[in-house]
Design an enzyme around this catalytic site. Structure first.
Site, short mmCIF file in Angstrom:
data_model
loop_
_atom_site.label_atom_id
_atom_site.label_comp_id
_atom_site.label_asym_id
_atom_site.label_seq_id
_atom_site.Cartn_x
_atom_site.Cartn_y
_atom_site.Cartn_z
N ARG A 60 -1.46 -0.55 -8.50
CA ARG A 60 -2.84 -0.20 -8.18
C ARG A 60 -2.91 1.33 -8.24
O ARG A 60 -2.12 1.99 -7.57
CB ARG A 60 -3.22 -0.67 -6.77
N ASP A 90 0.85 -1.20 0.00
CA ASP A 90 0.00 0.00 0.00
C ASP A 90 0.88 1.25 0.00
O ASP A 90 2.02 1.21 0.46
CB ASP A 90 -0.87 0.05 1.27
#
Ligand code: FDA
Length: 304
Positions: free
Chosen positions: A181, A130
């Protein structure tokens, strides 16, 4: 203004301690958090898999302050990667570097995440790192590059459309075949590093999304923004992008209707499912994105 308020609250230690321990806090958080235990998150992943939707599992927690805490956080991931393999789930894991000691010992964080990627490699799975605040962007991108050089296709990261630097990072990472992402970005950033206006963030998101879709690298388009999702669907319908060249990614508890609709249309959809007792900062960032959630949650709280 409310966005800044909730982001500031996400760092408030006193309120965090109070909320994480209170029954009301846990009840409110259950809208966005799949439970407190590994077993609960695995059940949530099984449930979304049954609807044809993939999952990425996130053990909540960030900014640990000791090596022992970092290793304890990592142990939960070891358990998750093994359980995903053993149960044959369509799932992978998402991990935050600050939860693995990045803030006080970057070498420790890298050692831990390398161990996870090696385990994921052996299990035929994938680890997503992340992205957190911009003070860690370069270190996160660089660590992902080193790990991906060792375990190609087994590790990727997240890029945030609100940062000016992201266009260059897209070229840098896709040039090495590293999966990205793409999200808009959830932290408070200054105008020196990030677009202050939402309209500019949205515009940049679309430009980068189209670039990623044409890059030949399988990427995740992480957004609930229906206008942006429709733009991507239009590209597919027009035959400019293959339906299986990317997946849509959304958060657990957000736009479940849209998740199901896209999956029924044959798009890859992955849901980010967080769990664990340290849900407070994550939950506050979700309120910052959509302050109307406060009213929605309050209404539900008094319903039963
Ligand atoms: P936007 O905020 O413009 O919202 C568009 C619409 O979506 C809203 O009008 C509303 O209908 C709906 N919506 C959005 N957020 C909602 C919410 N919380 N509750 C209810 N409805 C909501 N960020 C980051 O900095 N680092 C990361 O690693 C990640 N990882 C990540 C993974 C995945 C799978 C997703 C979907 C998102 C992230 N994010 C993230 C968060 C991201 O940066 C961003 O803050 C949120 O996705 C909200 O932005 P949207 O793109 O949804 O658009």
């Amino acid at each position: 203004m409310l966005r800044s308020f909730f982001i500031a609250m996400s760092r408030n230690k006193g309120f965090r301690q109070f909320s994480e321990r209170s029954a009301v806090g846990r009840k409110l958080s259950s809208r966005f958090v799949a439970g407190m235990t590994v077993e609960e998150v695995l059940a949530a992943a099984e449930a979304v898999n049954r609807e044809g939707i993939a999952a990425t599992l996130d053990s909540l927690g960030e900014s640990v302050t000791s090596a022992a805490q970092a290793r304890a956080s990592a142990a939960i991931y070891t358990q998750l990667i093994e359980a995903i393999r053993a149960r044959g789930l369509n799932a992978n894991v998402s991990v935050k570097l600050s939860q693995m000691g990045m803030e006080f010992d970057p070498a420790l964080a890298e050692e831990i995440v390398a161990g996870m990627v090696a385990q994921a490699d052996a299990a035929g799975s994938f680890v997503r790192i992340d992205m957190e605040g911009s003070e860690y962007t370069e270190a996160t991108v660089a660590m992902t590059e080193r790990l991906a050089a060792h375990w190609p296709g087994r590790v990727g990261t997240v890029l945030q459309a609100y940062l000016y630097r992201t266009a260059e990072d897209v070229a840098r990472l896709t040039g090495q075949g590293i999966r990205i992402r793409l999200c808009k970005g959830a932290y408070k950033e200054s105008a020196e590093v990030a677009f202050p206006l939402k309209a500019d963030v949205d515009k940049n998101y679309v430009e980068l999304m189209l670039r990623l879709a044409g890059s030949g690298v399988f990427c995740g388009m992480a957004t609930h923004d229906e206008a942006i999702i429709d733009r991507m669907r239009a590209e597919v319908v027009a035959g400019r992008v293959a339906r299986d060249a990317f997946e849509f990614q959304m958060l657990y508890g957000v736009r479940r209707d849209l998740q199901r609709k896209l999956a029924a249309e044959g798009y890859g959809v992955r849901v980010y499912i967080p769990f664990g007792t340290e849900w407070y900062p994550y939950f506050m960032r979700r309120l910052a994105e959509r302050p109307a959630n406060v009213l929605f949650l309050a209404k539900n709280l008094f319903k039963n």
